[in-house]
Every structure is written in structure tokens, then in C-alpha cells.
Design a protein around this motif. Structure first.
Motif, PDB file in Angstrom:
ATOM      1  N   LEU A  48     -10.736  -5.524   3.641  1.00  0.00           N
ATOM      2  CA  LEU A  48     -10.467  -4.632   2.640  1.00  0.00           C
ATOM      3  C   LEU A  48     -11.357  -5.082   1.505  1.00  0.00           C
ATOM      4  O   LEU A  48     -12.054  -3.853   0.970  1.00  0.00           O
ATOM      5  N   CYS A  59      -2.900   1.295   9.281  1.00  0.00           N
ATOM      6  CA  CYS A  59      -2.606  -0.014   9.819  1.00  0.00           C
ATOM      7  C   CYS A  59      -1.545  -0.112  10.704  1.00  0.00           C
ATOM      8  O   CYS A  59      -0.595   0.461  10.681  1.00  0.00           O
ATOM      9  N   VAL A  67       0.249  -6.104   5.001  1.00  0.00           N
ATOM     10  CA  VAL A  67      -0.253  -4.878   4.007  1.00  0.00           C
ATOM     11  C   VAL A  67       0.324  -5.009   2.648  1.00  0.00           C
ATOM     12  O   VAL A  67      -0.220  -4.631   1.780  1.00  0.00           O
ATOM     13  N   ALA A  71      -1.554  -5.366  -1.093  1.00  0.00           N
ATOM     14  CA  ALA A  71      -1.424  -4.199  -1.749  1.00  0.00           C
ATOM     15  C   ALA A  71      -1.224  -4.572  -3.290  1.00  0.00           C
ATOM     16  O   ALA A  71      -0.569  -5.638  -3.763  1.00  0.00           O
ATOM     17  N   THR A  74       3.181  -0.951  -4.241  1.00  0.00           N
ATOM     18  CA  THR A  74       3.834  -0.682  -2.829  1.00  0.00           C
ATOM     19  C   THR A  74       4.610   0.756  -3.476  1.00  0.00           C
ATOM     20  O   THR A  74       5.347   0.576  -4.238  1.00  0.00           O
ATOM     21  N   LEU A  87      -2.868   2.397   3.626  1.00  0.00           N
ATOM     22  CA  LEU A  87      -3.540   1.998   2.388  1.00  0.00           C
ATOM     23  C   LEU A  87      -4.389   2.798   1.846  1.00  0.00           C
ATOM     24  O   LEU A  87      -5.270   3.552   2.624  1.00  0.00           O
ATOM     25  N   TRP A  94      -5.431  -1.387  -3.636  1.00  0.00           N
ATOM     26  CA  TRP A  94      -4.792  -1.018  -2.674  1.00  0.00           C
ATOM     27  C   TRP A  94      -3.534  -0.521  -2.897  1.00  0.00           C
ATOM     28  O   TRP A  94      -2.620  -1.292  -3.487  1.00  0.00           O
ATOM     29  N   ALA A  96      -0.074   0.655  -0.951  1.00  0.00           N
ATOM     30  CA  ALA A  96       0.596   0.427   0.481  1.00  0.00           C
ATOM     31  C   ALA A  96       1.667   1.881   0.434  1.00  0.00           C
ATOM     32  O   ALA A  96       2.440   1.705  -0.473  1.00  0.00           O
TER      33      ALA A  96
END
Length: 270
Positions: A48, A59, A67, A71, A74, A87, A94, A96
Motif C-alpha cells: 500500500l 482485497c 486490511v 486502514a 474503517t 480500500l 486508506w 476500509a
């Protein structure tokens, strides 16, 4: 604007996600690329970091729990499910998300499936998404069949967050719970083959999320018994459509994505 996206997982060479996403980009007139990238849990942070300017990632196994750890944010659905398959970039890193739930609901809707009883084979990340889909279907309880009933902590936690009554039993071909209105196999590859020998009936629906090979032995047997059979490729189509919208900001061209998948895998059950 980012022009690259991809699918992360191991193994990932068999993934049909590139077919779906590339078809969507072509239909939308986007000059984007979508790559299949071999990546395990340990490699995820570096994968990433070196692609920080990408538009997003699908993913798959074995990353659906990992993940959440990498992240920066979320989204509520992924948090409630306890696993994520998507993601996308955010202001702090990032984000999720989980599109598996939408994929399951849309796939079952195509067959007008309205179960009263549900049994899930396996207790991994996809099974957690099935539990969340039950809320949409209006099913308040579920049975999960696993090889080791002591190893269902994540699924049990998901059921608790969603207020789904969960029964846990041993995964075996003779389990009475296999007589449920809806049976969802979240087992990988040919792991569900031993369940092909049971007597499936026209009152049942079987969703086998493993789409390689297809039709699976489970799907073939269920269809022979008169049950509705829902392909994992159909779930894949609909969850990918939501991913396309999240990554591109455009309404997904589902028909074109479906046609592309049929062209590559004519017998995918979509």
C-alpha cells in the motif's frame, strides 16, 4: 486524479476482478489500469505504501481482516462486519470498506431468495459478510458449520454486533442444519465437495461463493436436486460494481461488466 487500481491477495492469479473492473473502465471511458497483485498479510503495508496514489484496491484472501489493521479509517459497515474487502484513499490514509454484503444481497435478489433459515459453511471473512446480509434479508438467526467449533470468535463477535442469534456446529456432510432454506458455502475451492452427496431439495437455495471451478461439485449436486443455485461469480459481479462506484465516483456499468465476465467464463452462472 488516480488512474490505477488493483486486487490484492494470495493466490490472486485466478481472480476475475480484473475482468470486471477493466470492463467497467472501458464502458465509462476511463483510461485506467487494474492489476492483480500477489500480496500476503506481511507484505500488505509495503504494498500500500508504494501505491499510495492509487484509486483503490479489492482485497481477497488472506487479507480481509488484515486490511482493518492498516486502514486509517474503517467505514461503519466494515466495522460491524469485522472484515473488509475494499480500500479507497481518504484524507488521512486508506479507508476500509465492505462490498461483500451488497454483493451477497444483490446476488440473492436476482433469484428472489427470501429464506427463513440459513446455514453458512465456514467462519472466515466472507461468512461475516453473510451474517450482515441476513439483516437485509430479515433473518434473525443463523447456523455456522465449522471444522473446529472453538474457532469462531470473529463470526461470533460479528453476530453479537449485529444482534444475530448464532448457532455453531461441526462441519460434516450429515449435519441437519444443511436442510436450511439457504445454505451458503464460504469454503475455498473444492473444500465443499464432500457436501455434494447429500440430498438437496427444490425448497432450498445454495450459494457457493467459490467460483473456480464452476460449476462446483456442490452447485452441480444442488441443481440436480432441484435447488436454486447461486454462483459466487454473481456475488463477485455485484460487489465489484460497488467497488467501481467507490473508486471512480461513477455509476457502475453492471450490464457491461456482466457481459465481460460471461465472455471470459461462459458457464460462470451469471
Amino acid at each position: 486524479m488516480p488512474t490505477h487500481a488493483g486486487v490484492l491477495g494470495r493466490p490472486v492469479a485466478h481472480s476475475l476482478s480484473p475482468v470486471l473492473h477493466r470492463a467497467a473502465y472501458a464502458a465509462l471511458g476511463l483510461d485506467w489500469t487494474y492489476e492483480a497483485i500477489e500480496c500476503g498479510v506481511d507484505e500488505l503495508p509495503d504494498a500500500l505504501a508504494t501505491r499510495a496514489d492509487w484509486a483503490g484496491f479489492s482485497c481477497t484472501m488472506p487479507l480481509k481482516h488484515a486490511v482493518l489493521d492498516v486502514a486509517a479509517e474503517t467505514r461503519p459497515l466494515a466495522r460491524a462486519v469485522g472484515s473488509a474487502n475494499t480500500l479507497v484513499p481518504g484524507p488521512d490514509g486508506w479507508i476500509a470498506d465492505n462490498t461483500d454484503v451488497a454483493g451477497i444481497v444483490a446476488a440473492l435478489a436476482e433469484y428472489a431468495v427470501a429464506p427463513r433459515t440459513v446455514t453458512v459453511l465456514g467462519a472466515g471473512g466472507t461468512s461475516q459478510a453473510v451474517l450482515a446480509a441476513l439483516l437485509v434479508l430479515g433473518v434473525p438467526s443463523c447456523t455456522v458449520l465449522v471444522r473446529d467449533p472453538s474457532r469462531v470468535d470473529r463470526a461470533a463477535d460479528t453476530a453479537g454486533r449485529l444482534d444475530i442469534a448464532l448457532a455453531v456446529e461441526t462441519l460434516r456432510p450429515g449435519a441437519a442444519a444443511l436442510g436450511a432454506d439457504l445454505v451458503v458455502s464460504t469454503l475455498p475451492g473444492r473444500a465443499a465437495d464432500p457436501f455434494a452427496d447429500r440430498a438437496w431439495t427444490p425448497t432450498q437455495t445454495v450459494l457457493d461463493v467459490a467460483y473456480d471451478p464452476w460449476p462446483s461439485a456442490l452447485a452441480t449436486a444442488a441443481g440436480r436436486g432441484g435447488a436454486k443455485v447461486v454462483s459466487g461469480a454473481l456475488m463477485l459481479l455485484h460487489q465489484a460494481a460497488v467497488q467501481v462506484e467507490l473508486m471512480t465516483g461513477h455509476e457502475p456499468p453492471v450490464d457491461e461488466m456482466r457481459d465481460a465476465l460471461r465472455a471470459v467464463v461462459p458457464d460462470a452462472g451469471i
